[in-house]
Design a protein around this motif. Structure first.
Motif, PDB file in Angstrom:
ATOM      1  N   LYS A 184       0.825  -1.216   0.000  1.00 40.64           N
ATOM      2  CA  LYS A 184       0.000   0.000   0.000  1.00 40.64           C
ATOM      3  C   LYS A 184       0.855   1.260   0.000  1.00 40.64           C
ATOM      4  CE  LYS A 184      -3.386   2.671   2.545  1.00 40.64           C
ATOM      5  NZ  LYS A 184      -2.508   3.866   2.590  1.00 40.64           N
ATOM      6  N   THR A 185       1.934   1.262   0.781  1.00 42.48           N
ATOM      7  CA  THR A 185       2.791   2.439   0.868  1.00 42.48           C
ATOM      8  C   THR A 185       3.457   2.720  -0.468  1.00 42.48           C
ATOM      9  OG1 THR A 185       3.201   1.923   3.196  1.00 42.48           O
ATOM     10  CG2 THR A 185       4.680   3.493   2.157  1.00 42.48           C
ATOM     11  N   CYS A 186       3.869   1.683  -1.166  1.00 41.93           N
ATOM     12  CA  CYS A 186       4.442   1.868  -2.502  1.00 41.93           C
ATOM     13  C   CYS A 186       3.417   2.482  -3.457  1.00 41.93           C
ATOM     14  CB  CYS A 186       4.938   0.538  -3.059  1.00 41.93           C
ATOM     15  SG  CYS A 186       6.463  -0.079  -2.320  1.00 41.93           S
ATOM     16  N   VAL A 187       2.193   1.968  -3.430  1.00 45.44           N
ATOM     17  CA  VAL A 187       1.143   2.507  -4.297  1.00 45.44           C
ATOM     18  C   VAL A 187       0.882   3.974  -3.969  1.00 45.44           C
ATOM     19  CG1 VAL A 187      -1.285   2.313  -4.930  1.00 45.44           C
ATOM     20  CG2 VAL A 187       0.084   0.243  -4.634  1.00 45.44           C
ATOM     21  N   ASP A 188       0.829   4.302  -2.680  1.00 47.05           N
ATOM     22  CA  ASP A 188       0.605   5.699  -2.273  1.00 47.05           C
ATOM     23  C   ASP A 188       1.705   6.619  -2.792  1.00 47.05           C
ATOM     24  OD1 ASP A 188      -1.659   4.898  -0.951  1.00 47.05           O
ATOM     25  OD2 ASP A 188      -0.758   4.929   1.054  1.00 47.05           O
ATOM     26  N   GLU A 189       2.922   6.089  -2.895  1.00 51.53           N
ATOM     27  CA  GLU A 189       4.067   6.891  -3.333  1.00 51.53           C
ATOM     28  C   GLU A 189       4.189   6.932  -4.856  1.00 51.53           C
ATOM     29  OE1 GLU A 189       7.254   9.428  -2.443  1.00 51.53           O
ATOM     30  OE2 GLU A 189       5.682   8.596  -1.153  1.00 51.53           O
ATOM     31  N   GLY A 190       3.281   6.231  -5.558  1.00 54.15           N
ATOM     32  CA  GLY A 190       3.334   6.205  -7.013  1.00 54.15           C
ATOM     33  C   GLY A 190       4.289   5.178  -7.582  1.00 54.15           C
ATOM     34  N   LEU A 191       4.707   4.228  -6.755  1.00 55.45           N
ATOM     35  CA  LEU A 191       5.597   3.166  -7.209  1.00 55.45           C
ATOM     36  C   LEU A 191       4.784   1.956  -7.669  1.00 55.45           C
ATOM     37  CD1 LEU A 191       8.251   3.416  -4.338  1.00 55.45           C
ATOM     38  CD2 LEU A 191       8.247   4.573  -6.562  1.00 55.45           C
ATOM     39  N   GLU A 192       5.461   0.993  -8.277  1.00 53.22           N
ATOM     40  CA  GLU A 192       4.797  -0.190  -8.819  1.00 53.22           C
ATOM     41  C   GLU A 192       5.265  -1.431  -8.050  1.00 53.22           C
ATOM     42  OE1 GLU A 192       5.819  -0.266 -12.910  1.00 53.22           O
ATOM     43  OE2 GLU A 192       5.044   1.758 -13.315  1.00 53.22           O
ATOM     44  N   PRO A 193       4.543  -1.842  -7.011  1.00 56.51           N
ATOM     45  CA  PRO A 193       4.969  -3.004  -6.234  1.00 56.51           C
ATOM     46  C   PRO A 193       4.548  -4.321  -6.872  1.00 56.51           C
ATOM     47  CG  PRO A 193       2.972  -2.096  -5.281  1.00 56.51           C
ATOM     48  CD  PRO A 193       3.347  -1.202  -6.438  1.00 56.51           C
ATOM     49  N   VAL A 194       5.406  -5.321  -6.700  1.00 59.72           N
ATOM     50  CA  VAL A 194       5.076  -6.703  -7.028  1.00 59.72           C
ATOM     51  C   VAL A 194       5.442  -7.519  -5.797  1.00 59.72           C
ATOM     52  CG1 VAL A 194       5.481  -8.687  -8.510  1.00 59.72           C
ATOM     53  CG2 VAL A 194       5.520  -6.376  -9.483  1.00 59.72           C
ATOM     54  N   CYS A 195       4.456  -8.170  -5.204  1.00 64.07           N
ATOM     55  CA  CYS A 195       4.683  -8.924  -3.973  1.00 64.07           C
ATOM     56  C   CYS A 195       4.779 -10.412  -4.295  1.00 64.07           C
ATOM     57  CB  CYS A 195       3.559  -8.667  -2.980  1.00 64.07           C
ATOM     58  SG  CYS A 195       3.721  -9.598  -1.435  1.00 64.07           S
ATOM     59  N   VAL A 220       6.435  -0.854  11.817  1.00 64.97           N
ATOM     60  CA  VAL A 220       6.733  -1.363  10.476  1.00 64.97           C
ATOM     61  C   VAL A 220       6.120  -0.447   9.424  1.00 64.97           C
ATOM     62  CG1 VAL A 220       6.387  -3.281   8.876  1.00 64.97           C
ATOM     63  CG2 VAL A 220       6.933  -3.745  11.271  1.00 64.97           C
ATOM     64  N   GLU A 221       4.915   0.016   9.659  1.00 61.96           N
ATOM     65  CA  GLU A 221       4.279   0.936   8.709  1.00 61.96           C
ATOM     66  C   GLU A 221       5.108   2.204   8.572  1.00 61.96           C
ATOM     67  OE1 GLU A 221      -0.007   3.128   7.813  1.00 61.96           O
ATOM     68  OE2 GLU A 221       0.284   2.029   9.687  1.00 61.96           O
ATOM     69  N   MET A 222       5.632   2.723   9.688  1.00 60.81           N
ATOM     70  CA  MET A 222       6.462   3.916   9.617  1.00 60.81           C
ATOM     71  C   MET A 222       7.778   3.626   8.900  1.00 60.81           C
ATOM     72  SD  MET A 222       5.737   6.966  10.514  1.00 60.81           S
ATOM     73  CE  MET A 222       4.554   6.695  11.821  1.00 60.81           C
ATOM     74  N   GLN A 223       8.339   2.438   9.121  1.00 61.64           N
ATOM     75  CA  GLN A 223       9.532   2.047   8.379  1.00 61.64           C
ATOM     76  C   GLN A 223       9.261   2.051   6.875  1.00 61.64           C
ATOM     77  OE1 GLN A 223      10.460  -1.817  10.103  1.00 61.64           O
ATOM     78  NE2 GLN A 223      12.191  -0.953  11.233  1.00 61.64           N
ATOM     79  N   ALA A 224       8.108   1.513   6.487  1.00 62.88           N
ATOM     80  CA  ALA A 224       7.756   1.453   5.062  1.00 62.88           C
ATOM     81  C   ALA A 224       7.594   2.850   4.476  1.00 62.88           C
ATOM     82  CB  ALA A 224       6.468   0.643   4.877  1.00 62.88           C
ATOM     83  N   ARG A 225       6.955   3.742   5.231  1.00 57.86           N
ATOM     84  CA  ARG A 225       6.748   5.104   4.732  1.00 57.86           C
ATOM     85  C   ARG A 225       8.085   5.830   4.567  1.00 57.86           C
ATOM     86  NH1 ARG A 225       2.007   7.608   8.415  1.00 57.86           N
ATOM     87  NH2 ARG A 225       2.147   9.321   6.895  1.00 57.86           N
ATOM     88  N   TRP A 226       9.027   5.545   5.465  1.00 58.71           N
ATOM     89  CA  TRP A 226      10.358   6.132   5.346  1.00 58.71           C
ATOM     90  C   TRP A 226      11.118   5.508   4.175  1.00 58.71           C
ATOM     91  CZ3 TRP A 226      15.072   4.278   8.466  1.00 58.71           C
ATOM     92  CH2 TRP A 226      16.182   5.093   8.182  1.00 58.71           C
TER      93      TRP A 226
END
Length: 556
Positions: A19-30, A383-389
């Protein structure tokens, strides 16, 4: 420029990274090796190789309001401390709400993550995966977020105990434990007094003939419930308490907390008292352990020294014979076999992480390891804050200091053979916040929104506070904070009761007490413009009235 990000694992860390990647405009593949989300929290009847495992009865030890994702409160009817199945359902709700499943490739296992030949310039990674049919595939990604967890390689120290080879009973690690059915009428020893050890010992003691809990150094024990039956972490993890912890002598804090814990049950009398002070290590969270000791179903013992043919020898010289099973709750090895060996620099294959996230040895900061720590508070918000950073670093909006400076600071963790030693304390819950730019300005809140200020400064430090301002601001954050105690109360409202007729004394009403506190703090914090502040005191108190009346209703 970073665009494609590989997220390894679809547990609670992997979902928030997507979700954090999507919010930042990145393209995640999990990439998820199993066929479902949830990771550690997805209970499985049988043990699966190279995967984490939990026992059937596991209940969370942080409350729902403190552990939820910052922009997605848990359902109001959920219990404050829920069963693992309900937490898994929350993950499903989160994934559905933000449409995260479309980014996940299930039954895909990571084989290797290596730097590309031009890594120093591109920062890119070559990733090799295999699918459910064993077919291998190669990928190129601009960045990697490792969310695979560290509860898959158990430490089973049998070789440390003489006589183990002739012991006729069964020895197993807590990873293999599912429930207490097989222990009915047996005599069992549980080794280790972490949260798993406490839970398993209590559960076995309800079925076994006798249960012994062996500990090397003891532990301070806290329950999940605080005064008035409210969640313990919501009472203690507050900004006000954090300020007090910074201002007051540590010896005084230790004395006060230990005195409170011993007032419930004397830790020395119960054989629980550890060698360390309460603020030095994580306490054991368990509601039932002292009760089982009190009832004689559970017996505390010192560290195991060795085995006999049918029994266990302890360091105090005592021997318990006719032992059927020994359960080792002795932690896990922290390793990530798919990562480049060069990242493990030390003689013991130590993986060094700046701020518990980034390997300083990389010339390009495009790999982040998430959630490799333990804490006295809830893990998921950190962990969520780590991801946002991390995504800010990936996208170039935040730059890490030079390698030499990162290594000189104390803000890195070396993962030796037991990750459980690496503990981030409650006062460090805000560790990545300055880099993300979402810490609420408490003084500004006091002047602009005193109702919210009371909840933010005096109330529990819930994750919603980090969606009030800055990047990723969520419009529902304020309302989520103002209604958090309503969600705490909701699962209790299963039997309608008449409202009490008596009203609290006006002299000691929460309205007057908190109003006085608002004015006092405003005067102390503001050295300039004192007259305008005093002139505006009536306006501040009027704005506070709606919250305080709500607070009075809750406190009844």
């Amino acid at each position: 420029m970073v665009r494609r990000v590989a997220v390894i694992g679809a547990g609670n860390s992997g979902l928030v990274c997507i979700k954090t990647c999507v919010d930042e405009g990145l393209e995640p593949v999990c990439f998820e090796s199993s066929d479902d989300i949830g990771g550690l929290w997805r209970y499985k009847e049988s043990l699966e190789p190279e995967r984490s495992s939990i026992y059937r009865s596991l209940v969370v030890n942080t409350s729902k309001e403190m552990m939820c994702y910052s922009d997605f409160p848990m359902p109001a009817d959920y219990p404050n401390y829920m069963h693992n199945s309900q937490l898994l359902q929350y993950f499903r709700l989160y994934a559905d709400h933000f449409d995260l499943l479309r980014y996940i490739r299930f039954q895909t296992t990571i084989r290797s993550v290596t730097q590309r030949p031009d890594f120093s310039a591109s920062g890119q990674w070559d990733i090799v995966t295999t699918n459910g049919e064993g077919e291998e595939e190669s990928h190129v990604f601009d960045a990697v977020m490792v969310c695979s967890g560290h509860y898959t390689k158990p430490v089973l120290p049998l070789s440390d105990f003489p006589g183990n080879e002739k012991f006729s009973g069964r020895c197993l690690h807590s990873l293999e434990y599912k429930d207490a059915d097989a222990y009915r009428g047996k005599r069992a020893v549980v080794v280790g007094i972490g949260n798993s050890g406490g839970d398993i010992a209590v559960e076995i003691s309800r079925s076994a003939e006798k249960t012994f809990l062996s500990t090397r150094q003891g532990s301070w024990v806290m329950g999940r419930m605080s005064g008035n039956g409210c969640p313990m972490d919501m009472a203690y993890v507050t900004r006000l308490n954090n300020v007090l912890m910074l201002l007051l002598p540590k010896s005084l804090l230790n004395w006060a907390v230990e005195r409170g814990l011993n007032s419930r049950y004397d830790h020395r009398l119960y054989g629980l008292k550890p060698k360390h002070r309460v603020m030095d290590q994580r306490p054991l969270i368990n509601d039932d352990l002292p009760v089982r000791i009190f009832q004689g179903a559970l017996v505390m013992k010192p560290n195991v020294k060795g085995f006999t043919a049918s029994g266990v020898v302890f360091e105090d010289g005592t021997v318990e014979e006719n032992i059927d099973t020994v359960v080792f709750c002795t932690g896990y090895n922290g390793n990530f076999p798919f990562l480049p060996p060069a990242l493990s620099e030390g003689p013991h294959k130590e993986l060094t992480l700046y701020k518990s996230v980034f390997p300083p040895s990389l010339s390009q900061p495009t790999l982040a390891v998430m959630g490799v720590f333990q804490t006295r508070g809830p893990i998921m918000p950190i962990v969520e804050m780590q991801a946002r950073w991390a995504v800010k670093v990936f996208s170039g909006k935040h730059r890490l200091p030079p390698k030499e400076k990162m290594l000189k600071t104390s803000s890195f963790i070396r993962l030796t053979n037991k990750i459980k030693k690496n503990t981030i304390f409650v006062s460090s819950v805000l560790l990545p916040v300055p880099f993300v730019g979402v810490r609420p300005n408490v003084l500004r809140l006091l002047l602009s929104d005193p109702v919210l200020w009371v909840r933010v400064f005096l109330g529990p430090c819930t994750p919603y506070q980090y969606r009030l301002t800055g990047p990723g601001k969520w419009a529902g954050a304020r309302q989520a904070i103002l209604t958090q105690w309503e969600r705490v109360a909701r699962p209790f409202r299963t039997r309608e009761l008449p409202e009490p007729e008596s009203r609290p004394s006006v002299l000691f009403s929460p309205w007057l007490l908190v109003s006085a506190g608002v004015v006092t703090i405003a005067v102390v914090l503001s050295k300039n413009d004192l007259v305008p502040l005093l002139q505006g005191a009536a306006r501040v108190l009027d704005q506070s009235k709606s919250f305080l009346m709500d607070f009075t209703v809750w406190s009844r």
